[in-house]
Each structure stands twice: as C-alpha cells, then as structure tokens.
Design a protein around this motif. Sequence first.
Motif: not given
Length: 159
Positions: A105-130
Amino acid sequence: LPAPNFELISVNEIFSDILNLNKSELDKRKINAEIRSDSQHINVKCDKKLIEQIIINLFSNSLHALRKTINPTIHMFAEATDKRIFIHFSDNGSGIEKAKTDRIFIPFYTTKQRGSGIGLSLSKNIMQMHQGTISVTSEPDIETRFTLNFPNHAFKDSL
C-alpha cells in the motif's frame, strides 16, 4: 482525487457492474467469477465511482495473478455487522509473499515487473476518504483476499 459524492449503493450492483465490464476477459481466459448471494441485500454509503475504481484495480491485479493458475477463480462477497460493512475480493492466483504484504500500500512500491505501484496506494487513500480501510491476507497459490472495511451507515444519516 475528487471529493466523494456519497450515496447508498447496493454492493451487488457494484459487483455486477465490475463483472459486466470484465466479462469478455473472464470468458476469454476461462476465469470463474462468483458473487456470493448473501451480498445482494447489503448497501454501503459510498462514492460508487471511487469504490468501483478500487474494485477495478483489484480485478486487474487478480487477472495478473491468475495468469498461470489452473481453475482460476475470483470471489466477491460482502458482509455487514451493526457497525461495519466488509467487501471481500479474493482469487486463487499466485498471491503475495508475506514479507511484501506490509509494503503493497506504499506509493510506488510494486510486486509486478511492469507495475507502477499507484493502484493500491490510491485504493488506500480512497478508503480513508470513506472512513474505512483496505487490508490483505495472502497464501500464495491458495487465496489472496482484499477486504474493504466501511462504517455501516445504512441505518444512519451521518458521513
């Protein structure tokens, strides 16, 4: 992120929209996607577009994790208590190593070779907004489950 536009939404409606959006990919790759039926009467106060953005990201991650899985399956279900609503999204794909689950959930951390590391950190932020959280448990090649945890506002008019 835009300010959330909260409304009471059927969790089943969110799940159905996501399945319809991904139907051709699921069919092409012979992935079994299931919505557990007890989710159909659960409503959550949320911004539907933002929550669908989270589920779309989780779906994309699952499609990646299921690339080499025999009998690939995605499960979606929800459960509610008096105080919380839990939306669960799981698959039986390659999973996430225990040592990496704390960092995904840390921005720019990814386990994928071509991942950006944005998706799950953005998801965490959205959940905090909720006023909620997102968490993960993973047993590689058995089950990886993401849980979205919301306040239960179904019978209250707060938020």
